[in-house]
Write a protein that holds these residues in place. Structure first.
Motif, PDB file in Angstrom:
ATOM      1  N   TYR A  84       0.838  -1.211   0.000  1.00 50.58           N
ATOM      2  CA  TYR A  84       0.000   0.000   0.000  1.00 50.58           C
ATOM      3  C   TYR A  84       0.867   1.254   0.000  1.00 50.58           C
ATOM      4  CZ  TYR A  84      -2.996   3.645   2.083  1.00 50.58           C
ATOM      5  OH  TYR A  84      -3.659   4.811   2.369  1.00 50.58           O
ATOM      6  N   THR A  85       1.907   1.275   0.814  1.00 47.32           N
ATOM      7  CA  THR A  85       2.753   2.467   0.932  1.00 47.32           C
ATOM      8  C   THR A  85       3.596   2.718  -0.314  1.00 47.32           C
ATOM      9  OG1 THR A  85       4.354   1.085   2.121  1.00 47.32           O
ATOM     10  CG2 THR A  85       2.883   2.458   3.449  1.00 47.32           C
ATOM     11  N   LYS A  86       3.729   1.730  -1.184  1.00 47.36           N
ATOM     12  CA  LYS A  86       4.508   1.894  -2.406  1.00 47.36           C
ATOM     13  C   LYS A  86       3.680   2.563  -3.506  1.00 47.36           C
ATOM     14  CE  LYS A  86       8.385   1.149  -4.668  1.00 47.36           C
ATOM     15  NZ  LYS A  86       9.627   1.862  -4.290  1.00 47.36           N
ATOM     16  N   LYS A  87       2.363   2.569  -3.340  1.00 44.84           N
ATOM     17  CA  LYS A  87       1.499   3.156  -4.355  1.00 44.84           C
ATOM     18  C   LYS A  87       1.497   4.678  -4.257  1.00 44.84           C
ATOM     19  CE  LYS A  87       0.500  -0.936  -5.673  1.00 44.84           C
ATOM     20  NZ  LYS A  87       1.093  -1.470  -6.917  1.00 44.84           N
ATOM     21  N   SER A  88       1.107   5.328  -5.337  1.00 41.73           N
ATOM     22  CA  SER A  88       1.065   6.798  -5.372  1.00 41.73           C
ATOM     23  C   SER A  88      -0.018   7.316  -4.424  1.00 41.73           C
ATOM     24  CB  SER A  88       0.774   7.284  -6.792  1.00 41.73           C
ATOM     25  OG  SER A  88      -0.554   6.952  -7.166  1.00 41.73           O
ATOM     26  N   PRO A  89       0.109   8.573  -3.958  1.00 39.32           N
ATOM     27  CA  PRO A  89      -0.928   9.140  -3.075  1.00 39.32           C
ATOM     28  C   PRO A  89      -2.331   9.087  -3.677  1.00 39.32           C
ATOM     29  CG  PRO A  89       1.017  10.543  -3.073  1.00 39.32           C
ATOM     30  CD  PRO A  89       1.244   9.505  -4.126  1.00 39.32           C
ATOM     31  N   LEU A  90      -2.443   9.306  -5.010  1.00 39.96           N
ATOM     32  CA  LEU A  90      -3.763   9.291  -5.638  1.00 39.96           C
ATOM     33  C   LEU A  90      -4.381   7.892  -5.588  1.00 39.96           C
ATOM     34  CD1 LEU A  90      -3.528  11.633  -8.765  1.00 39.96           C
ATOM     35  CD2 LEU A  90      -4.826  11.969  -6.657  1.00 39.96           C
ATOM     36  N   LYS A  91      -3.579   6.867  -5.795  1.00 39.61           N
ATOM     37  CA  LYS A  91      -4.095   5.498  -5.720  1.00 39.61           C
ATOM     38  C   LYS A  91      -4.508   5.163  -4.285  1.00 39.61           C
ATOM     39  CE  LYS A  91      -1.837   3.468  -9.747  1.00 39.61           C
ATOM     40  NZ  LYS A  91      -0.914   2.430 -10.278  1.00 39.61           N
ATOM     41  N   ARG A  92      -3.707   5.615  -3.321  1.00 40.25           N
ATOM     42  CA  ARG A  92      -4.063   5.384  -1.920  1.00 40.25           C
ATOM     43  C   ARG A  92      -5.370   6.085  -1.572  1.00 40.25           C
ATOM     44  NH1 ARG A  92       0.892   7.642   0.705  1.00 40.25           N
ATOM     45  NH2 ARG A  92       2.295   7.184  -1.018  1.00 40.25           N
ATOM     46  N   ILE A  93      -5.549   7.299  -2.089  1.00 37.61           N
ATOM     47  CA  ILE A  93      -6.796   8.037  -1.840  1.00 37.61           C
ATOM     48  C   ILE A  93      -7.984   7.285  -2.428  1.00 37.61           C
ATOM     49  CG2 ILE A  93      -8.075  10.133  -2.468  1.00 37.61           C
ATOM     50  CD1 ILE A  93      -5.389  11.654  -2.212  1.00 37.61           C
ATOM     51  N   CYS A  94      -7.815   6.735  -3.612  1.00 41.01           N
ATOM     52  CA  CYS A  94      -8.892   5.958  -4.238  1.00 41.01           C
ATOM     53  C   CYS A  94      -9.261   4.749  -3.383  1.00 41.01           C
ATOM     54  CB  CYS A  94      -8.480   5.502  -5.637  1.00 41.01           C
ATOM     55  SG  CYS A  94      -8.412   6.826  -6.863  1.00 41.01           S
ATOM     56  N   ILE A  95      -8.251   4.074  -2.842  1.00 46.86           N
ATOM     57  CA  ILE A  95      -8.495   2.912  -1.980  1.00 46.86           C
ATOM     58  C   ILE A  95      -9.260   3.333  -0.731  1.00 46.86           C
ATOM     59  CG2 ILE A  95      -7.375   1.174  -0.516  1.00 46.86           C
ATOM     60  CD1 ILE A  95      -5.070   1.150  -2.606  1.00 46.86           C
ATOM     61  N   LEU A  96      -8.862   4.461  -0.152  1.00 46.54           N
ATOM     62  CA  LEU A  96      -9.515   4.948   1.067  1.00 46.54           C
ATOM     63  C   LEU A  96     -10.936   5.426   0.801  1.00 46.54           C
ATOM     64  CD1 LEU A  96      -6.431   6.917   2.424  1.00 46.54           C
ATOM     65  CD2 LEU A  96      -7.458   4.927   3.540  1.00 46.54           C
ATOM     66  N   LEU A  97     -11.149   6.084  -0.348  1.00 46.56           N
ATOM     67  CA  LEU A  97     -12.477   6.583  -0.698  1.00 46.56           C
ATOM     68  C   LEU A  97     -13.461   5.460  -0.994  1.00 46.56           C
ATOM     69  CD1 LEU A  97     -11.773   9.657  -3.027  1.00 46.56           C
ATOM     70  CD2 LEU A  97     -12.983   9.692  -0.842  1.00 46.56           C
ATOM     71  N   ALA A  98     -12.926   4.308  -1.402  1.00 41.88           N
ATOM     72  CA  ALA A  98     -13.786   3.210  -1.853  1.00 41.88           C
ATOM     73  C   ALA A  98     -14.735   2.717  -0.767  1.00 41.88           C
ATOM     74  CB  ALA A  98     -12.926   2.056  -2.361  1.00 41.88           C
ATOM     75  N   GLY A  99     -14.274   2.673   0.489  1.00 42.39           N
ATOM     76  CA  GLY A  99     -15.131   2.197   1.577  1.00 42.39           C
ATOM     77  C   GLY A  99     -16.356   3.071   1.771  1.00 42.39           C
ATOM     78  N   PRO A 100     -16.177   4.389   2.040  1.00 41.89           N
ATOM     79  CA  PRO A 100     -17.336   5.281   2.158  1.00 41.89           C
ATOM     80  C   PRO A 100     -18.197   5.306   0.898  1.00 41.89           C
ATOM     81  CG  PRO A 100     -15.382   6.340   3.046  1.00 41.89           C
ATOM     82  CD  PRO A 100     -14.915   5.070   2.398  1.00 41.89           C
ATOM     83  N   PHE A 101     -17.556   5.262  -0.287  1.00 39.44           N
ATOM     84  CA  PHE A 101     -18.323   5.273  -1.529  1.00 39.44           C
ATOM     85  C   PHE A 101     -19.235   4.055  -1.620  1.00 39.44           C
ATOM     86  CE2 PHE A 101     -18.775   3.758  -5.914  1.00 39.44           C
ATOM     87  CZ  PHE A 101     -19.475   4.824  -6.467  1.00 39.44           C
ATOM     88  N   PHE A 102     -18.745   2.894  -1.203  1.00 39.28           N
ATOM     89  CA  PHE A 102     -19.554   1.678  -1.249  1.00 39.28           C
ATOM     90  C   PHE A 102     -20.742   1.773  -0.289  1.00 39.28           C
ATOM     91  CE2 PHE A 102     -18.030  -2.297  -3.486  1.00 39.28           C
ATOM     92  CZ  PHE A 102     -17.362  -1.603  -4.480  1.00 39.28           C
ATOM     93  N   ASN A 103     -20.555   2.448   0.851  1.00 36.52           N
ATOM     94  CA  ASN A 103     -21.683   2.650   1.763  1.00 36.52           C
ATOM     95  C   ASN A 103     -22.752   3.515   1.111  1.00 36.52           C
ATOM     96  OD1 ASN A 103     -19.561   2.502   4.574  1.00 36.52           O
ATOM     97  ND2 ASN A 103     -21.354   1.204   4.292  1.00 36.52           N
ATOM     98  N   LEU A 104     -22.331   4.589   0.435  1.00 37.28           N
ATOM     99  CA  LEU A 104     -23.274   5.461  -0.253  1.00 37.28           C
ATOM    100  C   LEU A 104     -23.915   4.738  -1.435  1.00 37.28           C
ATOM    101  CD1 LEU A 104     -21.240   8.809  -0.217  1.00 37.28           C
ATOM    102  CD2 LEU A 104     -23.129   8.162   1.279  1.00 37.28           C
ATOM    103  N   LEU A 105     -23.136   3.909  -2.112  1.00 37.26           N
ATOM    104  CA  LEU A 105     -23.662   3.115  -3.226  1.00 37.26           C
ATOM    105  C   LEU A 105     -24.720   2.131  -2.732  1.00 37.26           C
ATOM    106  CD1 LEU A 105     -23.564   2.170  -6.192  1.00 37.26           C
ATOM    107  CD2 LEU A 105     -21.713   0.608  -5.537  1.00 37.26           C
TER     108      LEU A 105
END
Length: 351
Positions: A84-105
């Motif tokens: 996870y730490t090797k990925k770019s900040p934008l990819k990490r943000i996408c991973i983090l956003l996915a949880g809340p987004f799935f709740n809204l979905l």
């Protein structure tokens, strides 16, 4: 039985949230070491393709453990390609956003399902016309059925009320009287009222009262998408407004609820019918999605903030700052959870 249903619902909501993190992490090539429903000691677990899938003893949450990530010790990192730490900040943000987004979905899907299968609600049929009000002067009569307001379809009395409140000018109303489709235009009247937080406000009135008829209201596919989007948006907005009112002192901190309240609400809803239960599940799912985006280091929102800082400044936040901010975040989160549980127990004690 209702308590068991409540825990199953909570577990499902957590599962769906963590599924978002899991799928996007996998899509970006991050190794998922553990996918657990619940915290604490693992009761059941199985390892498949390098990921341990587990059900843990405390069914009040869950987590996805990514390679190179540790919520308890933020200083841990890993330089492997699948970390996870090797990925770019934008990819990490996408991973983090996915949880809340799935709740809204999930909430969106539930609301859309409810719209398609139909819900019992108050129909937009006039039961009384108040004198000296805009409706009386416009020619509307008792038993008229409101079909459209300013071009928007009206399915129930709640939509009618919202359409009247939000307008900033004249209302063009299409209605049915017996078998005839008629039209009228009126200017709403401003009057004092109170919002759901008990604050005095000024809002539009036209002077009609519902006749109280209850009917099953269904939406077509296109309207159900609009309905689901609007309900998800309104639920999200209400959560943010509620938090704002707590900080401004309009709503007492005694109103903050915890997991006991949530279990209680789900338990009661499961004793009524499926529609009521699904509506509550959608609201709780929106809550999980929105609250997880708050900039508290122990939550997804806090981690997103750290990664945004790295993306903008092109440098990582200092280890010391990261460590102490994370500790502060966990203290704040545990304090809020403790407040909720305290309020829950206090409410039970005074019943």
């Amino acid at each position: 039985m209702s308590i068991i249903i409540a825990f199953l619902v909570l577990s499902f909501l957590v599962f769906f949230h963590e599924l978002g993190h899991f799928l996007i992490a996998k899509a970006f090539g991050v190794k998922v070491e553990v996918f657990s429903i619940g915290f604490g000691k693992k009761i059941l677990y199985k390892t498949y393709k390098g990921t341990q899938y587990a059900i843990s003893a405390i069914p009040l949450g869950g987590y996805v453990k990514l390679k190179g990530q540790d919520d308890i010790n933020p200083l841990i990192s890993n330089e492997d390609k699948d970390s996870y730490t090797k990925k770019s900040p934008l990819k990490r943000i996408c991973i983090l956003l996915a949880g809340p987004f799935f709740n809204l979905l999930l909430a969106f899907i539930i609301y859309m399902t409810l719209a398609l299968i139909g819900q019992k609600t108050i129909l937009p049929i006039i039961g009384e016309i108040q004198q000296d009000m805009p409706a009386a002067k416009s020619g509307l009569q008792k038993e008229d059925i409101i079909l459209k307001i300013n071009g928007e379809k009206i399915h129930d009395w709640l939509e009618l009320n919202e359409a009247v409140i939000k307008t900033k000018g004249p209302l063009q109303i299409i209605f049915q009287r017996n078998t005839k489709i008629l039209q009228t235009t009126l200017e709403p009247k401003k009057a004092n009222s109170k919002n759901i937080f008990g604050e005095k406000i000024e809002r539009n009135f036209i002077g009609i009262v519902a006749n109280g008829d209850i009917g099953l209201v269904k939406y077509n596919l296109r309207d159900s998408i609009d309905y689901a989007f609007n309900q998800t948006w309104k639920s999200s907005k209400l959560i943010l407004q509620s938090i704002e009112k707590i900080f401004s002192g309009v709503v007492s901190v005694n109103e903050v609820g915890g997991v006991i309240s949530i279990v209680g609400f789900i338990s009661k809803a499961s004793q009524n019918d499926l529609i009521v239960l699904l509506s509550l599940v959608a609201i709780i799912s929106v809550n999980l999605g929105v609250l997880n985006l708050f900039p508290i280091p122990a939550l997804d929102g806090g981690q997103i903030l750290f990664n945004l800082y790295e993306f903008i400044t092109r440098k990582k936040i200092s280890p010391t700052s990261l460590y102490y901010l994370t500790i502060f975040g966990w203290i704040l989160l545990l304090a809020l959870m403790g407040l909720g549980v305290y309020n829950d127990i206090h409410r039970l004690a005074i019943k």
